[in-house]
Write a protein that holds these residues in place. Structure first.
Motif, PDB file in Angstrom:
ATOM      1  N   SER A 143      -7.775   4.388 -11.249  1.00  9.64           N
ATOM      2  CA  SER A 143      -7.310   3.966 -12.568  1.00  9.64           C
ATOM      3  C   SER A 143      -6.647   2.608 -12.373  1.00  9.64           C
ATOM      4  CB  SER A 143      -6.355   4.987 -13.176  1.00  9.64           C
ATOM      5  OG  SER A 143      -5.234   5.191 -12.344  1.00  9.64           O
ATOM      6  N   PHE A 144      -6.577   1.836 -13.451  1.00 10.59           N
ATOM      7  CA  PHE A 144      -6.170   0.436 -13.332  1.00 10.59           C
ATOM      8  C   PHE A 144      -5.050   0.100 -14.306  1.00 10.59           C
ATOM      9  CE2 PHE A 144     -10.752   0.901 -12.664  1.00 10.59           C
ATOM     10  CZ  PHE A 144     -10.806   0.616 -11.307  1.00 10.59           C
ATOM     11  N   HIS A 145      -4.172  -0.761 -13.858  1.00 14.36           N
ATOM     12  CA  HIS A 145      -3.122  -1.336 -14.692  1.00 14.36           C
ATOM     13  C   HIS A 145      -3.467  -2.810 -14.838  1.00 14.36           C
ATOM     14  CE1 HIS A 145      -0.664   2.312 -14.544  1.00 14.36           C
ATOM     15  NE2 HIS A 145      -1.186   2.437 -13.331  1.00 14.36           N
ATOM     16  N   LEU A 146      -3.929  -3.189 -16.041  1.00 13.33           N
ATOM     17  CA  LEU A 146      -4.528  -4.504 -16.257  1.00 13.33           C
ATOM     18  C   LEU A 146      -3.634  -5.479 -17.014  1.00 13.33           C
ATOM     19  CD1 LEU A 146      -8.021  -3.141 -17.333  1.00 13.33           C
ATOM     20  CD2 LEU A 146      -7.400  -4.065 -15.109  1.00 13.33           C
ATOM     21  N   GLY A 147      -2.383  -5.169 -17.257  1.00 14.26           N
ATOM     22  CA  GLY A 147      -1.545  -6.005 -18.104  1.00 14.26           C
ATOM     23  C   GLY A 147      -0.890  -7.192 -17.434  1.00 14.26           C
ATOM     24  N   HIS A 148      -1.288  -7.545 -16.245  1.00 13.26           N
ATOM     25  CA  HIS A 148      -0.653  -8.647 -15.516  1.00 13.26           C
ATOM     26  C   HIS A 148      -1.313  -9.978 -15.871  1.00 13.26           C
ATOM     27  CE1 HIS A 148       1.382  -5.625 -13.120  1.00 13.26           C
ATOM     28  NE2 HIS A 148       0.213  -5.017 -12.998  1.00 13.26           N
ATOM     29  N   ARG A 149      -0.497 -11.033 -15.941  1.00  9.74           N
ATOM     30  CA  ARG A 149      -1.028 -12.377 -16.226  1.00  9.74           C
ATOM     31  C   ARG A 149      -1.488 -13.089 -14.959  1.00  9.74           C
ATOM     32  NH1 ARG A 149       3.673 -14.753 -19.906  1.00  9.74           N
ATOM     33  NH2 ARG A 149       3.914 -12.954 -21.235  1.00  9.74           N
ATOM     34  N   GLY A 150      -0.939 -12.723 -13.837  1.00  8.80           N
ATOM     35  CA  GLY A 150      -1.292 -13.348 -12.564  1.00  8.80           C
ATOM     36  C   GLY A 150      -1.466 -12.280 -11.506  1.00  8.80           C
ATOM     37  N   ALA A 206      -5.142  -9.429  -9.922  1.00 12.79           N
ATOM     38  CA  ALA A 206      -4.179  -9.209 -11.007  1.00 12.79           C
ATOM     39  C   ALA A 206      -4.222  -7.776 -11.521  1.00 12.79           C
ATOM     40  CB  ALA A 206      -4.463 -10.175 -12.149  1.00 12.79           C
ATOM     41  N   VAL A 207      -4.730  -6.863 -10.712  1.00 12.51           N
ATOM     42  CA  VAL A 207      -4.884  -5.469 -11.113  1.00 12.51           C
ATOM     43  C   VAL A 207      -4.062  -4.578 -10.196  1.00 12.51           C
ATOM     44  CG1 VAL A 207      -6.548  -3.591 -11.425  1.00 12.51           C
ATOM     45  CG2 VAL A 207      -7.226  -5.943 -11.911  1.00 12.51           C
ATOM     46  N   GLY A 208      -3.312  -3.680 -10.790  1.00 13.10           N
ATOM     47  CA  GLY A 208      -2.664  -2.617 -10.024  1.00 13.10           C
ATOM     48  C   GLY A 208      -3.611  -1.433  -9.997  1.00 13.10           C
ATOM     49  N   VAL A 209      -3.954  -0.952  -8.819  1.00 16.50           N
ATOM     50  CA  VAL A 209      -4.953   0.106  -8.667  1.00 16.50           C
ATOM     51  C   VAL A 209      -4.278   1.378  -8.194  1.00 16.50           C
ATOM     52  CG1 VAL A 209      -7.108   0.775  -7.540  1.00 16.50           C
ATOM     53  CG2 VAL A 209      -6.673  -1.631  -8.044  1.00 16.50           C
ATOM     54  N   VAL A 210      -4.650   2.494  -8.808  1.00 15.93           N
ATOM     55  CA  VAL A 210      -4.213   3.822  -8.371  1.00 15.93           C
ATOM     56  C   VAL A 210      -5.476   4.578  -7.985  1.00 15.93           C
ATOM     57  CG1 VAL A 210      -3.024   5.939  -9.001  1.00 15.93           C
ATOM     58  CG2 VAL A 210      -2.261   3.758  -9.969  1.00 15.93           C
ATOM     59  N   TYR A 211      -5.588   4.873  -6.689  1.00 16.92           N
ATOM     60  CA  TYR A 211      -6.758   5.587  -6.179  1.00 16.92           C
ATOM     61  C   TYR A 211      -6.389   7.044  -5.953  1.00 16.92           C
ATOM     62  CZ  TYR A 211     -10.183   7.370  -2.865  1.00 16.92           C
ATOM     63  OH  TYR A 211     -11.113   8.145  -2.229  1.00 16.92           O
ATOM     64  N   ASP A 212      -7.155   7.960  -6.547  1.00 14.30           N
ATOM     65  CA  ASP A 212      -6.937   9.393  -6.381  1.00 14.30           C
ATOM     66  C   ASP A 212      -7.971   9.921  -5.394  1.00 14.30           C
ATOM     67  OD1 ASP A 212      -6.529  12.104  -6.526  1.00 14.30           O
ATOM     68  OD2 ASP A 212      -6.731  12.235  -8.708  1.00 14.30           O
ATOM     69  N   PRO A 213      -7.559  10.218  -4.157  1.00 13.03           N
ATOM     70  CA  PRO A 213      -8.536  10.678  -3.160  1.00 13.03           C
ATOM     71  C   PRO A 213      -9.117  12.054  -3.485  1.00 13.03           C
ATOM     72  CG  PRO A 213      -6.318  10.665  -2.224  1.00 13.03           C
ATOM     73  CD  PRO A 213      -6.229  10.068  -3.587  1.00 13.03           C
ATOM     74  N   ALA A 214      -8.408  12.861  -4.261  1.00 11.60           N
ATOM     75  CA  ALA A 214      -8.914  14.190  -4.607  1.00 11.60           C
ATOM     76  C   ALA A 214     -10.164  14.100  -5.480  1.00 11.60           C
ATOM     77  CB  ALA A 214      -7.831  14.996  -5.320  1.00 11.60           C
ATOM     78  N   THR A 215     -10.201  13.108  -6.383  1.00 11.43           N
ATOM     79  CA  THR A 215     -11.350  12.951  -7.281  1.00 11.43           C
ATOM     80  C   THR A 215     -12.200  11.733  -6.932  1.00 11.43           C
ATOM     81  OG1 THR A 215     -10.042  11.665  -8.849  1.00 11.43           O
ATOM     82  CG2 THR A 215     -10.116  14.063  -9.179  1.00 11.43           C
ATOM     83  N   SER A 241      -1.657   9.986  -4.596  1.00 11.37           N
ATOM     84  CA  SER A 241      -2.567   8.883  -4.883  1.00 11.37           C
ATOM     85  C   SER A 241      -2.108   7.630  -4.151  1.00 11.37           C
ATOM     86  CB  SER A 241      -2.619   8.603  -6.387  1.00 11.37           C
ATOM     87  OG  SER A 241      -3.150   9.700  -7.079  1.00 11.37           O
ATOM     88  N   VAL A 242      -3.046   6.731  -3.880  1.00 10.47           N
ATOM     89  CA  VAL A 242      -2.764   5.486  -3.182  1.00 10.47           C
ATOM     90  C   VAL A 242      -2.655   4.371  -4.220  1.00 10.47           C
ATOM     91  CG1 VAL A 242      -3.580   3.875  -1.423  1.00 10.47           C
ATOM     92  CG2 VAL A 242      -4.088   6.319  -1.208  1.00 10.47           C
ATOM     93  N   LEU A 243      -1.579   3.588  -4.130  1.00 15.87           N
ATOM     94  CA  LEU A 243      -1.361   2.470  -5.042  1.00 15.87           C
ATOM     95  C   LEU A 243      -1.469   1.176  -4.263  1.00 15.87           C
ATOM     96  CD1 LEU A 243       0.376   5.016  -6.012  1.00 15.87           C
ATOM     97  CD2 LEU A 243       1.517   3.375  -7.468  1.00 15.87           C
ATOM     98  N   PHE A 244      -2.191   0.178  -4.828  1.00 15.34           N
ATOM     99  CA  PHE A 244      -2.311  -1.117  -4.157  1.00 15.34           C
ATOM    100  C   PHE A 244      -2.696  -2.188  -5.173  1.00 15.34           C
ATOM    101  CE2 PHE A 244      -6.430   0.931  -3.858  1.00 15.34           C
ATOM    102  CZ  PHE A 244      -7.344  -0.065  -4.161  1.00 15.34           C
ATOM    103  N   PRO A 245      -2.350  -3.455  -4.865  1.00 13.97           N
ATOM    104  CA  PRO A 245      -2.775  -4.547  -5.740  1.00 13.97           C
ATOM    105  C   PRO A 245      -4.143  -5.073  -5.331  1.00 13.97           C
ATOM    106  CG  PRO A 245      -1.280  -5.385  -4.099  1.00 13.97           C
ATOM    107  CD  PRO A 245      -1.403  -3.905  -3.853  1.00 13.97           C
ATOM    108  N   SER A 246      -4.908  -5.482  -6.316  1.00 13.19           N
ATOM    109  CA  SER A 246      -6.188  -6.137  -6.088  1.00 13.19           C
ATOM    110  C   SER A 246      -6.280  -7.255  -7.118  1.00 13.19           C
ATOM    111  CB  SER A 246      -7.336  -5.144  -6.243  1.00 13.19           C
ATOM    112  OG  SER A 246      -8.568  -5.734  -5.923  1.00 13.19           O
ATOM    113  N   LEU A 268       0.885  -1.156   0.000  1.00  9.60           N
ATOM    114  CA  LEU A 268       0.000   0.000   0.000  1.00  9.60           C
ATOM    115  C   LEU A 268       0.921   1.204   0.000  1.00  9.60           C
ATOM    116  CD1 LEU A 268      -2.946   0.987   0.155  1.00  9.60           C
ATOM    117  CD2 LEU A 268      -2.671   1.094   2.620  1.00  9.60           C
ATOM    118  N   LEU A 269       0.996   1.869  -1.134  1.00  9.88           N
ATOM    119  CA  LEU A 269       1.984   2.929  -1.335  1.00  9.88           C
ATOM    120  C   LEU A 269       1.305   4.231  -1.724  1.00  9.88           C
ATOM    121  CD1 LEU A 269       4.315   0.797  -3.635  1.00  9.88           C
ATOM    122  CD2 LEU A 269       4.586   1.129  -1.180  1.00  9.88           C
TER     123      LEU A 269
END
Length: 106
Positions: A93-100, A80-89, A73-78, A66-67
Motif C-alpha cells: 500500500s502507498f502513501h502518496l501525499g508527499h511533495r518531494g 516520494a512514496v511511503g511504501v507499506v509491504y505486507d509479507p503475509a499477502t 509489515s515492512v515500511l520504506f521510502p521509494s 526500513l522499519l
C-alpha cells in the motif's frame, strides 16, 4: 589541443563531418519525414495511472528507513512514496501525499 577545422575547403570539411555523423548515428540516413502529419490534438489523454508496485528503496543518503510496524509489515521510502509491504499477502500500500522525496521515517 587544436580545435580548428583542418585546412580544407569548407564543402569538403562539411562532407567529411556528415560521413562521420552518419557513421555514429546510422539511422540518420534512413529516417524520413512523415508523408502526412497527424492532426494536432491538445486534449489530455483519457487515461489515469495507478501505482501497482514500488521497486527499490532510497538508501544511498538515508539511514534507518526500513522499519517494521506492529502488524509485521515492512515500511520504506521509494522516491516520494511511503511504501507499506505486507509479507503475509505479498502486497503493497502507498502513501502518496508527499511533495518531494521521503528522506526520513519514524
Amino acid at each position: 589541443e587544436n580545435l580548428e577545422p583542418p585546412n580544407m575547403e569548407k564543402e569538403d570539411y562539411n562532407e567529411q563531418q556528415a560521413k562521420y555523423f552518419t557513421a555514429v548515428k546510422p539511422w540518420v540516413q534512413t529516417t524520413v519525414a512523415p508523408s502526412r502529419l497527424p492532426d494536432e490534438n491538445l486534449e489530455p489523454p483519457n487515461v489515469t495511472l495507478e501505482l501497482e508496485h514500488a521497486y527499490g528503496q532510497r538508501c544511498a543518503d538515508v539511514r534507518g528507513c526500513l522499519l517494521y510496524n506492529a502488524n509485521g509489515s515492512v515500511l520504506f521510502p521509494s522516491a516520494a512514496v511511503g511504501v507499506v509491504y505486507d509479507p503475509a499477502t505479498n502486497s503493497q500500500s502507498f502513501h502518496l501525499g508527499h511533495r518531494g522525496d521521503v528522506i526520513s521515517m519514524a
